[in-house]
Design an enzyme around this catalytic site. Structure first.
Site, PDB file in Angstrom:
ATOM      1  N   LYS A  73      73.167  64.481  65.127  1.00 34.46           N
ATOM      2  CA  LYS A  73      74.591  64.813  65.213  1.00 34.46           C
ATOM      3  C   LYS A  73      74.957  65.518  66.509  1.00 34.46           C
ATOM      4  CE  LYS A  73      75.166  65.250  60.213  1.00 34.46           C
ATOM      5  NZ  LYS A  73      75.656  66.098  59.103  1.00 34.46           N
TER       6      LYS A  73
ATOM      7  N   LYS B  95      81.834  62.953  52.319  1.00 32.64           N
ATOM      8  CA  LYS B  95      81.239  62.519  53.576  1.00 32.64           C
ATOM      9  C   LYS B  95      81.385  63.621  54.628  1.00 32.64           C
ATOM     10  CE  LYS B  95      80.107  58.429  52.150  1.00 32.64           C
ATOM     11  NZ  LYS B  95      80.194  58.848  50.748  1.00 32.64           N
ATOM     12  N   ASP B  96      80.374  63.736  55.482  1.00 28.57           N
ATOM     13  CA  ASP B  96      80.361  64.757  56.517  1.00 28.57           C
ATOM     14  C   ASP B  96      81.552  64.615  57.460  1.00 28.57           C
ATOM     15  OD1 ASP B  96      77.969  65.321  55.369  1.00 28.57           O
ATOM     16  OD2 ASP B  96      76.740  64.905  57.124  1.00 28.57           O
ATOM     17  N   GLU B  97      81.978  65.751  58.026  1.00 24.29           N
ATOM     18  CA  GLU B  97      83.017  65.718  59.040  1.00 24.29           C
ATOM     19  C   GLU B  97      82.441  65.514  60.440  1.00 24.29           C
ATOM     20  OE1 GLU B  97      82.737  70.175  57.969  1.00 24.29           O
ATOM     21  OE2 GLU B  97      82.026  68.269  57.189  1.00 24.29           O
TER      22      GLU B  97
END
Length: 367
Positions: A7, A67-69
């Site tokens: 990420k 869901k991830d940001e």
């Protein structure tokens, strides 16, 4: 031993939801199903934005999973309304108004008679760029098989417990709410760095008024985070008993984890205790419902290696593109982190240095 980075860029972390969604003819339907693509927002934020864009109550917009940001994600949502192409086009104009870093877009996927519900998700497909690899790790991936069978402990990972860059304390907020201490929960929320935390900073009245005004699914999420932290502690203790010395003790963003350095230890845990009870909370029919469900202690996936080469963002290091599928509830970061611990253990590098394992680069987190 240097663990890899995930990420670093939003484009490094792509998630596509898998859901067997039953549709119905338009004239017999009460809900419109959409495929939501987002970047820089949590699912709760996106649901709120969609409700505002379509002029419906926030509880009339639902998703099957979170869901991830800090990535680019695709997931299904349901809206309790018959939406026209113009409605969707106008909504997408709003989705672009937040700029590239906080953007969303929806596309029609059909209609049906039921809203989506948390827990109905089948799983997620991931395509990740793993960065910051040292030369031995990169060589092992480049020279090894293209497809790897991987077994890993099914931990809830750090993003369950806080937003990127913020304190990991959603479980503490949930514990305070479960104890009926809404004032402490509000104080913790104000320090969380989340979208709800920003709203909490502006709140002037009693704590219970703030919690009553929120989308009720948000306080339920905090209760779930508390249960997740407790479950992690149980499976961590079991792994330590199983592993003996073949375990790496790491602290990631203030949260303790134990990772097996060999596959045999993970398989031993699966044989000894394939499931552990987990406390679930969900919002249904206007109330928070508590239930007990079994959660697997170990998951299996197949990781495909696509490319290994120099990492332009980290001179002298390497990057690798990988893809895999996980069933609902599995965390990609937990899977990849443990995969590399096992790879590096096989290379003879031993357990991770905790000082290295807990370092978090700007804009990313440790895999």
């Amino acid at each position: 031993m240097h663990l890899p980075l995930l990420k670093v860029l939003p484009e490094d972390f792509r998630v596509t939801e898998t859901l067997g969604l039953e549709t119905a003819p338009h004239d017999a339907s009460t809900h419109t199903y959409l495929l939501l693509r987002k970047r820089g927002l949590t699912t709760h934020e996106a649901l709120g934005a969609l409700a505002e864009a379509f002029g419906v109550e926030v509880q009339d917009v639902a998703a099957a999973g979170l869901k991830d940001e800090d990535g680019i994600t695709e997931q299904f949502v349901s809206v309790r309304a018959a939406l026209s192409p113009d409605d969707i086009e106008h909504a997408n104009a709003r989705g672009r108004s937040g700029g590239e870093d906080r953007a969303w877009h929806v596309a029609p996927h059909g209609t049906g008679i039921d809203p989506l519900r948390t827990g109905e998700l089948d799983g997620n497909c991931f395509r990740l760029i793993v960065r910051g690899l040292d030369e031995p790790s990169a060589a092992a991936l480049a020279e090894g098989p293209r497809r790897h069978t991987h077994f890993f402990v099914n931990y809830y990972d750090t993003q369950r417990f806080g937003v990127p860059g913020g304190p990991k304390q959603t479980h503490l907020i949930g514990g305070a709410l479960l104890a009926g201490d809404e004032d402490t929960a509000l104080d913790l929320l104000r320090r969380s760095g989340s979208a709800e935390g920003a709203r909490a900073l502006d709140h002037q009245g009693p704590a219970h008024e703030f919690w009553q005004r929120l989308d009720p699914r948000v306080p339920v999420f905090y209760r779930c985070a508390h249960a997740s932290y407790e479950w992690n502690a149980q499976v961590r203790d079991l792994l330590r008993e199983q592993a003996g010395g073949e375990v790496a003790h790491v602290e990631r963003e203030g949260l303790p984890y134990a990772f097996a350095t060999t596959r045999s230890v993970v398989l031993g845990l699966a044989a000894r205790c394939p499931e552990l009870d987990y406390v679930r909370y969900r919002w249904a029919d206007g109330v928070c419902v508590r239930s007990i469900a079994a959660r697997p202690t170990v998951l299996q996936t197949h990781i495909s290696v696509h490319r290994v080469g120099p990492d332009p963002l980290h001179p002298g290091r390497f990057a690798c593109t990988i893809s895999f599928f996980l069933p609902s509830g599995g965390y990609a970061t937990a899977a990849v982190h443990q995969w590399f611990v096992q790879i590096l253990g096989a290379l003879g590098d031993g357990a991770p240095d905790p000082a290295v394992a807990t370092a978090v680069p700007a804009g990313g987190e440790r895999a």
